[in-house]
Design a protein around this motif. Structure first.
Motif, PDB file in Angstrom:
ATOM      1  N   ASN A   4       7.406  36.653  -0.258  1.00 32.75           N
ATOM      2  CA  ASN A   4       7.078  37.000   1.130  1.00 32.75           C
ATOM      3  C   ASN A   4       8.336  37.183   1.971  1.00 32.75           C
ATOM      4  O   ASN A   4       8.379  38.039   2.865  1.00 32.75           O
ATOM      5  CB  ASN A   4       6.186  35.932   1.752  1.00 32.75           C
ATOM      6  CG  ASN A   4       5.500  36.420   3.021  1.00 32.75           C
ATOM      7  OD1 ASN A   4       5.142  37.593   3.127  1.00 32.75           O
ATOM      8  ND2 ASN A   4       5.308  35.523   3.975  1.00 32.75           N
ATOM      9  N   PHE A  11       9.543  40.511   1.130  1.00 31.73           N
ATOM     10  CA  PHE A  11       8.628  41.468   1.746  1.00 31.73           C
ATOM     11  C   PHE A  11       8.985  41.670   3.222  1.00 31.73           C
ATOM     12  O   PHE A  11       9.080  42.810   3.695  1.00 31.73           O
ATOM     13  CB  PHE A  11       7.196  40.953   1.597  1.00 31.73           C
ATOM     14  CG  PHE A  11       6.144  41.817   2.229  1.00 31.73           C
ATOM     15  CD1 PHE A  11       5.858  43.072   1.733  1.00 31.73           C
ATOM     16  CD2 PHE A  11       5.414  41.355   3.315  1.00 31.73           C
ATOM     17  CE1 PHE A  11       4.879  43.870   2.308  1.00 31.73           C
ATOM     18  CE2 PHE A  11       4.432  42.139   3.894  1.00 31.73           C
ATOM     19  CZ  PHE A  11       4.158  43.396   3.398  1.00 31.73           C
ATOM     20  N   ASP A  62       5.379  42.772  -2.320  1.00 28.75           N
ATOM     21  CA  ASP A  62       3.960  42.497  -2.093  1.00 28.75           C
ATOM     22  C   ASP A  62       3.246  42.278  -3.421  1.00 28.75           C
ATOM     23  O   ASP A  62       2.411  41.377  -3.552  1.00 28.75           O
ATOM     24  CB  ASP A  62       3.328  43.660  -1.330  1.00 28.75           C
ATOM     25  CG  ASP A  62       1.906  43.372  -0.895  1.00 28.75           C
ATOM     26  OD1 ASP A  62       1.705  42.433  -0.091  1.00 28.75           O
ATOM     27  OD2 ASP A  62       0.976  44.075  -1.357  1.00 28.75           O
ATOM     28  N   HIS A  84       1.213  38.740  -4.643  1.00 32.44           N
ATOM     29  CA  HIS A  84      -0.187  38.664  -5.072  1.00 32.44           C
ATOM     30  C   HIS A  84      -0.319  38.419  -6.575  1.00 32.44           C
ATOM     31  O   HIS A  84      -1.339  37.863  -7.022  1.00 32.44           O
ATOM     32  CB  HIS A  84      -0.919  39.947  -4.678  1.00 32.44           C
ATOM     33  CG  HIS A  84      -1.111  40.107  -3.201  1.00 32.44           C
ATOM     34  ND1 HIS A  84      -2.006  39.346  -2.478  1.00 32.44           N
ATOM     35  CD2 HIS A  84      -0.499  40.929  -2.304  1.00 32.44           C
ATOM     36  CE1 HIS A  84      -1.966  39.696  -1.205  1.00 32.44           C
ATOM     37  NE2 HIS A  84      -1.060  40.655  -1.070  1.00 32.44           N
ATOM     38  N   GLU A 103      -1.072  52.164   0.990  1.00 27.50           N
ATOM     39  CA  GLU A 103      -0.094  51.098   1.144  1.00 27.50           C
ATOM     40  C   GLU A 103       1.250  51.642   1.596  1.00 27.50           C
ATOM     41  O   GLU A 103       1.933  51.033   2.440  1.00 27.50           O
ATOM     42  CB  GLU A 103       0.063  50.335  -0.173  1.00 27.50           C
ATOM     43  CG  GLU A 103      -1.062  49.387  -0.498  1.00 27.50           C
ATOM     44  CD  GLU A 103      -0.754  48.551  -1.725  1.00 27.50           C
ATOM     45  OE1 GLU A 103      -0.379  47.376  -1.558  1.00 27.50           O
ATOM     46  OE2 GLU A 103      -0.869  49.082  -2.839  1.00 27.50           O
ATOM     47  N   SER A 117       1.195  41.577   7.913  1.00 32.77           N
ATOM     48  CA  SER A 117       0.979  41.101   6.550  1.00 32.77           C
ATOM     49  C   SER A 117       1.875  39.919   6.220  1.00 32.77           C
ATOM     50  O   SER A 117       1.519  39.075   5.393  1.00 32.77           O
ATOM     51  CB  SER A 117       1.233  42.238   5.547  1.00 32.77           C
ATOM     52  OG  SER A 117       0.220  43.209   5.602  1.00 32.77           O
ATOM     53  N   HIS A 129       0.376  36.570   4.708  1.00 33.34           N
ATOM     54  CA  HIS A 129       0.873  35.952   3.478  1.00 33.34           C
ATOM     55  C   HIS A 129       1.201  34.476   3.713  1.00 33.34           C
ATOM     56  O   HIS A 129       0.893  33.616   2.876  1.00 33.34           O
ATOM     57  CB  HIS A 129       2.129  36.673   2.986  1.00 33.34           C
ATOM     58  CG  HIS A 129       1.869  38.024   2.419  1.00 33.34           C
ATOM     59  ND1 HIS A 129       2.886  38.869   2.012  1.00 33.34           N
ATOM     60  CD2 HIS A 129       0.709  38.695   2.174  1.00 33.34           C
ATOM     61  CE1 HIS A 129       2.367  39.989   1.552  1.00 33.34           C
ATOM     62  NE2 HIS A 129       1.052  39.902   1.649  1.00 33.34           N
TER      63      HIS A 129
END
Length: 225
Positions: A119, A122, A138, A142, A169, A181, A185
């Motif tokens: 994250n 990200f 990302d 996940h 995306e 996002s 997260h």
């Protein structure tokens, strides 16, 4: 857009998955435009492989909704289709919801740290407006749930359904709205650290459904996502 001039991107010894991923990425990032014809001979020269893995990859792309085979003519890049994109989004959101629910009880401190690190990468990628790096980070975030949920079918479903969402995306991660996002997260991580599998599952689902704000013509939908 013409086929990239660089040839021999892949050696013949590499797996057919590499060919599929290269073609998939070229479609998603716009190298091959919607409606463009995918010619076997040109793809063979570009990727440096024989026709067999090319044809296998094109069949996989067709199943994933990124290519269309025109009988007796050619395979073309599929145009953006709102209905199929929404269907894929619903499936992907449900699969990540399930992955979180199954994985949270078995998460270790090391796996939580991996999510936090992903994250952070990200967030930095979004700040730098590096869409490719944001997609990789990302995915890494996940994938922690998906890889440790104990359900071997789930990753296969995601592999089938996620590619068609990549176009959305890419647009989403290039926008300022994607910054939300990062906090989503962080909320998923908080639930996971607390051992709240249901909370993490709901937050994971909502994170994927937030892509609906990037979909065009969403106001014409008769049912909410």
């Amino acid at each position: 857009m013409p086929t990239p001039s660089i040839q021999g991107v892949h050696k013949r010894s590499l797996l057919r998955d590499d060919v599929y991923q290269s073609l998939r990425d070229a479609i998603v990032d716009g190298t091959f435009a919607p409606g463009e014809r995918l010619k076997d001979t040109e793809l063979e020269q570009w990727l440096g492989v024989s026709r067999t893995p090319i044809r296998e990859a094109l069949l996989r792309l067709e199943r994933a909704g990124l290519a269309i085979a025109v009988p007796g003519r050619a395979t073309i890049v599929a145009p953006f289709d709102l209905a199929s994109t929404i269907s894929a989004q619903q499936v992907v959101a449900a699969m990540h919801e399930l992955a979180a629910r199954l994985a949270v009880p078995f998460l270790t401190a090391e796996r939580l740290a991996a999510m936090e690190e992903a994250n952070a990468r990200f967030a930095m990628a979004l700040k730098d407006q590096d869409v490719d790096a944001a997609l990789l980070a990302d995915d890494a975030f996940h994938d922690v749930f998906a890889a440790h949920c104990g359900n071997t079918v789930l990753p296969e479903v995601l592999e089938q359904s996620t590619p068609v969402l990549r176009r959305v995306e890419r647009v989403h991660f290039a926008s300022f709205a994607a910054r939300t996002s990062v906090s989503q997260h962080a909320e998923i991580i908080r639930f996971a650290r607390d051992g709240d599998a249901e909370g993490a599952a709901r937050a994971s689902r909502d994170n994927w459904l937030s892509l609906r704000y990037t979909l065009p013509y969403r106001g014409t939908l008769t049912e909410p996502l």
